[in-house]
Design a protein around this motif. Structure first.
Motif, PDB file in Angstrom:
ATOM      1  N   SER A   1      38.957  30.993  -9.476  1.00 26.45           N
ATOM      2  CA  SER A   1      39.574  32.313  -9.651  1.00 26.45           C
ATOM      3  C   SER A   1      38.550  33.260 -10.262  1.00 26.45           C
ATOM      4  CB  SER A   1      40.787  32.206 -10.572  1.00 26.45           C
ATOM      5  OG  SER A   1      41.790  31.391 -10.003  1.00 26.45           O
ATOM      6  N   SER A   2      38.344  34.366  -9.580  1.00 27.50           N
ATOM      7  CA  SER A   2      37.307  35.301 -10.026  1.00 27.50           C
ATOM      8  C   SER A   2      37.382  36.563  -9.178  1.00 27.50           C
ATOM      9  CB  SER A   2      35.923  34.657  -9.886  1.00 27.50           C
ATOM     10  OG  SER A   2      34.920  35.472 -10.461  1.00 27.50           O
ATOM     11  N   PHE A   3      36.498  37.467  -9.466  1.00 28.13           N
ATOM     12  CA  PHE A   3      36.351  38.711  -8.698  1.00 28.13           C
ATOM     13  C   PHE A   3      35.099  38.545  -7.850  1.00 28.13           C
ATOM     14  CE2 PHE A   3      37.607  42.807  -7.697  1.00 28.13           C
ATOM     15  CZ  PHE A   3      36.646  43.782  -7.922  1.00 28.13           C
ATOM     16  N   TYR A   4      35.262  38.575  -6.532  1.00 26.06           N
ATOM     17  CA  TYR A   4      34.142  38.374  -5.628  1.00 26.06           C
ATOM     18  C   TYR A   4      33.752  39.716  -5.013  1.00 26.06           C
ATOM     19  CZ  TYR A   4      34.984  33.404  -6.125  1.00 26.06           C
ATOM     20  OH  TYR A   4      35.136  32.141  -6.650  1.00 26.06           O
ATOM     21  N   ILE A   5      32.479  40.024  -5.105  1.00 26.90           N
ATOM     22  CA  ILE A   5      31.991  41.319  -4.644  1.00 26.90           C
ATOM     23  C   ILE A   5      30.851  41.092  -3.664  1.00 26.90           C
ATOM     24  CG2 ILE A   5      31.026  43.554  -5.342  1.00 26.90           C
ATOM     25  CD1 ILE A   5      32.010  42.936  -8.190  1.00 26.90           C
TER      26      ILE A   5
ATOM     27  N   THR B   1      21.060  31.916   1.796  1.00 29.20           N
ATOM     28  CA  THR B   1      20.278  31.332   0.707  1.00 29.20           C
ATOM     29  C   THR B   1      21.117  31.383  -0.561  1.00 29.20           C
ATOM     30  OG1 THR B   1      18.225  32.128   1.699  1.00 29.20           O
ATOM     31  CG2 THR B   1      18.151  31.457  -0.610  1.00 29.20           C
ATOM     32  N   TYR B   2      21.357  30.216  -1.131  1.00 24.33           N
ATOM     33  CA  TYR B   2      22.242  30.119  -2.292  1.00 24.33           C
ATOM     34  C   TYR B   2      21.442  30.080  -3.593  1.00 24.33           C
ATOM     35  CZ  TYR B   2      26.003  29.129   0.985  1.00 24.33           C
ATOM     36  OH  TYR B   2      26.930  29.223   1.993  1.00 24.33           O
ATOM     37  N   GLU B   3      22.015  30.680  -4.610  1.00 22.99           N
ATOM     38  CA  GLU B   3      21.408  30.627  -5.931  1.00 22.99           C
ATOM     39  C   GLU B   3      21.636  29.244  -6.548  1.00 22.99           C
ATOM     40  OE1 GLU B   3      19.494  33.226  -7.371  1.00 22.99           O
ATOM     41  OE2 GLU B   3      19.667  33.697  -5.223  1.00 22.99           O
ATOM     42  N   GLN B   4      20.791  28.936  -7.489  1.00 17.74           N
ATOM     43  CA  GLN B   4      20.898  27.638  -8.141  1.00 17.74           C
ATOM     44  C   GLN B   4      22.268  27.490  -8.793  1.00 17.74           C
ATOM     45  OE1 GLN B   4      17.826  27.016 -11.041  1.00 17.74           O
ATOM     46  NE2 GLN B   4      18.122  24.810 -11.104  1.00 17.74           N
ATOM     47  N   GLY B   5      22.887  26.345  -8.563  1.00 14.41           N
ATOM     48  CA  GLY B   5      24.183  26.067  -9.158  1.00 14.41           C
ATOM     49  C   GLY B   5      25.359  26.459  -8.304  1.00 14.41           C
ATOM     50  N   VAL B   6      25.121  27.111  -7.194  1.00 10.41           N
ATOM     51  CA  VAL B   6      26.203  27.504  -6.289  1.00 10.41           C
ATOM     52  C   VAL B   6      26.284  26.492  -5.157  1.00 10.41           C
ATOM     53  CG1 VAL B   6      27.064  29.282  -4.732  1.00 10.41           C
ATOM     54  CG2 VAL B   6      25.873  29.936  -6.834  1.00 10.41           C
ATOM     55  N   GLU B   7      27.453  25.889  -4.992  1.00 14.57           N
ATOM     56  CA  GLU B   7      27.616  24.842  -3.976  1.00 14.57           C
ATOM     57  C   GLU B   7      27.777  25.454  -2.587  1.00 14.57           C
ATOM     58  OE1 GLU B   7      30.757  22.925  -6.970  1.00 14.57           O
ATOM     59  OE2 GLU B   7      30.526  21.764  -5.117  1.00 14.57           O
ATOM     60  N   LYS B   8      26.821  25.194  -1.731  1.00 11.71           N
ATOM     61  CA  LYS B   8      26.866  25.791  -0.397  1.00 11.71           C
ATOM     62  C   LYS B   8      28.002  25.232   0.451  1.00 11.71           C
ATOM     63  CE  LYS B   8      23.446  22.611   1.578  1.00 11.71           C
ATOM     64  NZ  LYS B   8      22.147  22.503   2.295  1.00 11.71           N
TER      65      LYS B   8
ATOM     66  N   LEU C   1      24.859  36.767  -8.960  1.00 10.05           N
ATOM     67  CA  LEU C   1      24.551  36.598  -7.556  1.00 10.05           C
ATOM     68  C   LEU C   1      24.822  35.160  -7.132  1.00 10.05           C
ATOM     69  CD1 LEU C   1      23.311  37.833  -4.960  1.00 10.05           C
ATOM     70  CD2 LEU C   1      21.087  37.033  -5.781  1.00 10.05           C
ATOM     71  N   MET C   2      25.553  35.018  -6.035  1.00 12.02           N
ATOM     72  CA  MET C   2      25.853  33.690  -5.499  1.00 12.02           C
ATOM     73  C   MET C   2      24.909  33.324  -4.356  1.00 12.02           C
ATOM     74  SD  MET C   2      29.993  33.928  -5.291  1.00 12.02           S
ATOM     75  CE  MET C   2      30.169  32.242  -4.737  1.00 12.02           C
ATOM     76  N   ALA C   3      24.747  34.278  -3.428  1.00 13.72           N
ATOM     77  CA  ALA C   3      23.966  33.953  -2.239  1.00 13.72           C
ATOM     78  C   ALA C   3      23.512  35.208  -1.538  1.00 13.72           C
ATOM     79  CB  ALA C   3      24.801  33.095  -1.293  1.00 13.72           C
ATOM     80  N   THR C   4      22.459  35.033  -0.777  1.00 16.16           N
ATOM     81  CA  THR C   4      21.917  36.096   0.070  1.00 16.16           C
ATOM     82  C   THR C   4      22.173  35.709   1.513  1.00 16.16           C
ATOM     83  OG1 THR C   4      20.170  36.542  -1.544  1.00 16.16           O
ATOM     84  CG2 THR C   4      19.853  37.373   0.695  1.00 16.16           C
ATOM     85  N   SER C   5      22.708  36.655   2.263  1.00 13.94           N
ATOM     86  CA  SER C   5      23.097  36.389   3.641  1.00 13.94           C
ATOM     87  C   SER C   5      22.316  37.283   4.590  1.00 13.94           C
ATOM     88  CB  SER C   5      24.600  36.659   3.776  1.00 13.94           C
ATOM     89  OG  SER C   5      25.009  36.637   5.128  1.00 13.94           O
ATOM     90  N   ASN C   6      21.577  36.668   5.475  1.00 13.47           N
ATOM     91  CA  ASN C   6      20.827  37.417   6.474  1.00 13.47           C
ATOM     92  C   ASN C   6      21.434  37.205   7.854  1.00 13.47           C
ATOM     93  OD1 ASN C   6      18.453  38.561   4.959  1.00 13.47           O
ATOM     94  ND2 ASN C   6      18.209  36.414   4.461  1.00 13.47           N
TER      95      ASN C   6
ATOM     96  N   TYR D   1      28.456  38.248  -4.745  1.00  8.52           N
ATOM     97  CA  TYR D   1      28.440  38.104  -6.194  1.00  8.52           C
ATOM     98  C   TYR D   1      29.800  37.614  -6.670  1.00  8.52           C
ATOM     99  CZ  TYR D   1      24.403  41.333  -5.982  1.00  8.52           C
ATOM    100  OH  TYR D   1      23.203  41.945  -5.702  1.00  8.52           O
ATOM    101  N   ARG D   2      29.787  37.052  -7.863  1.00  7.93           N
ATOM    102  CA  ARG D   2      31.029  36.653  -8.514  1.00  7.93           C
ATOM    103  C   ARG D   2      30.999  37.242  -9.915  1.00  7.93           C
ATOM    104  NH1 ARG D   2      32.284  30.337  -8.558  1.00  7.93           N
ATOM    105  NH2 ARG D   2      30.182  30.374  -9.448  1.00  7.93           N
TER     106      ARG D   2
END
Lengths: 112, 113
Positions: free
Chosen positions: B89-93, B57-64, B46-51, B36-37
């Motif tokens: 610059s952001s908080f990544y969780i 799997t990236y959310e729409q608008g997030v550059e893989k 949510l930015m992406a789901t990682s398995n 997340y960002r």
């Protein structure tokens, strides 16, 4: 879009009970309801999770009516350290790939 | 509850450099991890789901190609911000799920100068 609706902010005083209600009109049969607490510059912290009726743990209670279209997080006797943002989320947590969509949350301010 | 760690907790870098953030589930195996960002005063996005063992799997608008995610094991996922710019610059969780509950890391504050 977030599946939940909460008040943007709430004010309270130390020692009071705080109830934050969340609406989730489109909750699905397999969805659980989970509440998280977030302090500034920290990751969200799990508070409580439930499916129906009432759930209680050492920090909070969660009330869920029979139709499950809403839920209420109850924080007994809040203190200044409970000032935080509270998020209500619904999701099919049995499905490990289910994505959590955060809404705006409720900013709780506890005053002395 | 289960513990999820992130490293580093804070990083400052120059524009154009790449930064790697690690997310670890310390006491459980996480089949799925999420990134997340969060911008100031805003909610988590949510930015992406990682398995584990598969592509994220990236959310729409997030550059893989800009946000590279690797989930090499059941306890480790990494996010690499490539060619970082000040707007990154952001908080990544990160979060990890090994059952019905999702546990979040403490977050990483990225500042790109």
């Amino acid at each position: 879009l977030a599946k939940t609706t909460q008040p943007i902010s709430m004010d309270s005083y130390e020692g009071q009970e705080v109830n934050i209600t969340c609406s989730h009109n489109n909750i699905a049969t397999n969805d659980y309801i989970t509440w998280y607490q977030q302090f500034p510059s920290q990751g969200p912290r799990f508070i409580i999770q439930g499916y129906k009726t009432k759930v209680t743990n050492e920090v909070a209670s969660l009330f869920i009516p029979a139709d499950r279209k809403s839920s209420t997080l109850s924080l007994p006797r809040v203190s200044l350290s409970d000032t935080a943002v509270y998020y209500c989320l619904v999701g099919d947590y049995v499905d490990s790939s289910y994505k959590l969509i955060f809404g705006s949350g409720t900013r709780l301010l506890v005053r002395p | 509850g289960a513990v999820v760690s992130q490293h580093p907790s804070r990083v400052i870098c120059k524009s154009g450099t790449s930064v790697k953030i690690e997310c670890r589930s310390l006491d459980f195996q996480a089949t799925t991890m999420f990134w997340y960002r969060q911008f100031p005063k805003q909610s988590l996005m949510l930015m992406a789901t990682s398995n584990e063992g598969s592509k994220a799997t990236y959310e729409q608008g997030v550059e893989k190609d800009k946000f590279l995610i690797n989930h090499a094991s059941l306890t480790l996922s990494t996010l690499t911000v490539t060619s970082a710019h000040p707007e990154d610059s952001s908080f990544y969780i990160c979060s990890a799920r090994g059952g019905p509950e999702e546990f979040f890391g403490p977050g990483t504050r990225l500042t790109v100068l």
